[in-house]
Design a protein around this motif. Sequence first.
Motif, PDB file in Angstrom:
ATOM      1  N   LEU A 150       0.831  -1.201   0.000  1.00  0.00           N
ATOM      2  CA  LEU A 150       0.000   0.000   0.000  1.00  0.00           C
ATOM      3  C   LEU A 150       0.869   1.255   0.000  1.00  0.00           C
ATOM      4  N   THR A 228     -11.717   3.437  -4.492  1.00  0.00           N
ATOM      5  CA  THR A 228     -11.357   2.186  -3.819  1.00  0.00           C
ATOM      6  C   THR A 228     -10.131   2.375  -2.947  1.00  0.00           C
ATOM      7  N   LEU A 229      -9.124   3.072  -3.471  1.00  0.00           N
ATOM      8  CA  LEU A 229      -7.901   3.294  -2.716  1.00  0.00           C
ATOM      9  C   LEU A 229      -8.145   4.187  -1.505  1.00  0.00           C
ATOM     10  N   ASP A 231     -10.986   4.565   0.135  1.00  0.00           N
ATOM     11  CA  ASP A 231     -11.726   3.781   1.132  1.00  0.00           C
ATOM     12  C   ASP A 231     -10.794   2.856   1.912  1.00  0.00           C
ATOM     13  N   GLU A 232      -9.830   2.274   1.220  1.00  0.00           N
ATOM     14  CA  GLU A 232      -8.872   1.385   1.881  1.00  0.00           C
ATOM     15  C   GLU A 232      -8.030   2.156   2.889  1.00  0.00           C
ATOM     16  N   THR A 235     -10.273   3.265   5.945  1.00  0.00           N
ATOM     17  CA  THR A 235     -10.547   2.121   6.822  1.00  0.00           C
ATOM     18  C   THR A 235      -9.333   1.802   7.678  1.00  0.00           C
ATOM     19  N   HIS A 236      -8.164   1.903   7.082  1.00  0.00           N
ATOM     20  CA  HIS A 236      -6.920   1.641   7.813  1.00  0.00           C
ATOM     21  C   HIS A 236      -6.708   2.677   8.912  1.00  0.00           C
ATOM     22  N   ARG A 239      -8.620   2.219  12.291  1.00  0.00           N
ATOM     23  CA  ARG A 239      -8.460   1.003  13.095  1.00  0.00           C
ATOM     24  C   ARG A 239      -8.365   1.354  14.583  1.00  0.00           C
TER      25      ARG A 239
END
Length: 287
Positions: A150, A228-229, A231-232, A235-236, A239
Amino acid sequence: MRALAPALGAEITGIKLGAGVTAEAVTLVLEALHRYSVVVVRDQQLTPAEQLEFMERLGPVKKSSYSRANAFCVPGYPDMMVISNIVEDGRNIGLMDAGAMWHADGTHMLHPDMYTALYALEVPHRDGQPLGDTLFASTAEAYDALPDSLRRRIAGRKAVHSFVHHLEKKRRLGDLRRPPLTDAQRAELPDVEHPVVTVHPVTGRKNLFVTEGHTAHIVGLPLDESDTLLDELWTHIRRPEFTYRHSWRVGDLLIWDNRATQHLALFDYGDLRRRMHRVETLGPVPA
């Protein structure tokens, strides 16, 4: 001083940040901000002038043109915004929907905010429990924990940050509770590009500088791939191991570093009164 969560957050006790605040107290707060990113000093009794004077010790205070235009300022203090759901004489006394999405303050500007100070004057309660908590995430800790794959995907990339996009997204989600932008305000708030990964101007730590609230897309990627990127990455960042949840008390002065964090306000208090005063300082252009 005591840490409040593993990734970020600290409480400082035994100091007053009002009249006669010492240089040592200011240095203590700054050092704590750069180590813990979010700092709370409880049981303060600050006038608007005292809050403003303290923030001027941390950096150049942001001129809040949006607040002035919508009459969300503390009377007599045009650069101090009221954050509140209170309605008086048929008018909102402050900004009602601040912080409804994860964000860092002012990323839609060329010079985003460096530090924000939010002072609690009225905190809603239900059944004896405080409501309206604020969540914080460490974008520096989140970057450090990124998988190598990533990191490679975002290396050297930039993203567009947009206040117009922010308000439109709030409208689509049903969270918009403020006046629409005028043509003049739109002209004053053009979209800007910032690196996806920025370096903190004081600590030198790398952090993720894309937010759910203000980042429209990543430059050079098809929109679906960008979405998409992003959102990834979001989300990370969210955490649990990177977060701290602040439960408010009247008299809290909460100060955070926008170049190392993102935050989210919880709207779980309905019409129960909540009122806070916000002052921000400007930082350098992200790099």
